[in-house]
Design an enzyme around this catalytic site. Sequence first.
Site, short mmCIF file in Angstrom:
data_model
loop_
_atom_site.label_atom_id
_atom_site.label_comp_id
_atom_site.label_asym_id
_atom_site.label_seq_id
_atom_site.Cartn_x
_atom_site.Cartn_y
_atom_site.Cartn_z
N SER A 72 11.52 65.02 -58.78
CA SER A 72 12.12 65.03 -57.45
C SER A 72 12.52 63.62 -57.01
O SER A 72 13.58 63.42 -56.42
CB SER A 72 11.15 65.63 -56.42
OG SER A 72 10.98 67.02 -56.66
N ASN A 153 15.23 76.47 -63.17
CA ASN A 153 13.78 76.60 -63.14
C ASN A 153 13.30 78.01 -62.82
O ASN A 153 12.16 78.37 -63.12
CB ASN A 153 13.18 75.63 -62.11
CG ASN A 153 13.81 75.79 -60.73
OD1 ASN A 153 15.02 75.66 -60.58
ND2 ASN A 153 13.00 76.05 -59.74
N GLN A 181 13.38 70.95 -66.40
CA GLN A 181 12.94 72.12 -67.15
C GLN A 181 13.37 72.06 -68.61
O GLN A 181 12.75 72.70 -69.47
CB GLN A 181 13.50 73.40 -66.51
CG GLN A 181 12.91 73.73 -65.16
CD GLN A 181 11.45 74.13 -65.21
OE1 GLN A 181 10.97 74.64 -66.21
NE2 GLN A 181 10.73 73.91 -64.13
N SER A 201 10.59 64.93 -66.05
CA SER A 201 9.23 64.88 -65.53
C SER A 201 8.23 65.16 -66.63
O SER A 201 8.55 65.82 -67.63
CB SER A 201 9.09 65.91 -64.40
OG SER A 201 7.81 65.83 -63.81
N HIS A 203 4.97 66.70 -66.29
CA HIS A 203 4.01 67.80 -66.21
C HIS A 203 4.59 69.15 -66.63
O HIS A 203 3.87 70.15 -66.61
CB HIS A 203 3.40 67.89 -64.81
CG HIS A 203 4.33 68.37 -63.75
ND1 HIS A 203 4.22 69.60 -63.17
CD2 HIS A 203 5.39 67.78 -63.16
CE1 HIS A 203 5.15 69.76 -62.26
NE2 HIS A 203 5.89 68.67 -62.24
N CYS A 327 6.51 84.16 -50.31
CA CYS A 327 5.22 83.46 -50.32
C CYS A 327 5.29 82.12 -51.04
O CYS A 327 4.43 81.27 -50.85
CB CYS A 327 4.13 84.33 -50.95
SG CYS A 327 4.29 84.53 -52.71
#
Length: 394
Positions: A72, A153, A181, A201, A203, A327
């Site tokens: 990000s 993603n 990704q 990234s 992780h 959610c």
Amino acid sequence: MRNVYLDNAATTKLSPQVLDAMMPYLTEEYGNASSIYSLGSTAKAAVEKSREIIAKELNCKTSELFFTSGGSEADNWAIKGVANFLKRKGKGNHIITSKIEHHAVLHTCEYLEKDGFEVTYLDVDEEGKINPEDVKNAIKDNTILVTIMFANNEIGTIQPIKEIGKICKENNVLFHTDAVQAFGTIPIDVQDMNIDLLSLSGHKIHGPKGVGALYIRKGVRLDNLIHGGAQERGKRATTENVAGIVGLAKATELYSENRDERNKYISELRDYLLKEITEKIDYTKINGSLEDRLPNNLNVCFKFIEGESILLSLDMMGIAASSGSACTSGSLDPSHVLLAIGLPHEIAHGSLRLTLSEETTKEDCDYVVETLVEIIERLRSMSPLYEDFMRGVK
């Protein structure tokens, strides 16, 4: 009940080998990489060695790679940095992106719109693909940047990055891709693909959280991210996250070494899971391209029910997954990606994303399918929409 983790697109388990590589720099080799004494020099050497490993994976120069706190941050830096620099130089204020980008890109573009930038949000087809001709047709005299993600993603669709890069180069427009990704999973050659800026990234590839990188092609000018010291050649001034950088490099190295074997195993398992779900659960829809797709991604909608209920029920049975609906976003709206590929709200609300790793087993998949069959049957038995459908009410 068994525990099954199928949300690897969100984050991955840290590899033991990556942790082993990081440990010395969290303990005895704790020096500041900007210090000139031996302890600092050792840390600096580890950072530069890591930069070499990641640069090799991208086929770029080490001087073109800058470490960040994650994808990000890299997205924000690339887009805001280029936009503000080129606008200030009078080069233009028009940015082109797509409607299915990660929010790190979309929200950055929306922020720039408030500051006087013009942004074009391209449509995608029903598989989530960008038409390169749409990119070409959207370019104007004041276009300064195109930012299109490498692979989505949510639905896993891989974009025609090389074709888009070629169009951007021919029109003298900078091209940025969010490859968070895709990095590690898909071979990426920034030279061959005409990529000017690329975000990645750690992780997502069994590396540590809190570390990433931005590739900036030599000659590309953009504003510095953080002002202060001379770290990262003065462009991002902050004390280097040595252990994180070492972990990112080790994860990159491991992914590169066994990429083909790993992708084959995961994609075959993903296809098995897809087959079992579609054969055993009626009224399902697979989202995204079945050909140009990340090997570990399966995104499916179950009609007549909502994704939140599916997720909560799965969690109670030890299964971690994700959904593009309310959610996960804090919004009443379903995934912007699913809406962009043309799904109506009532179907998009029933989405489920399952993302596998090399640790996923066939037994895991069988357990997930068995559990899903029971959950979907139970939830549909309580659904007025399903009841009306079964009665033939449209």
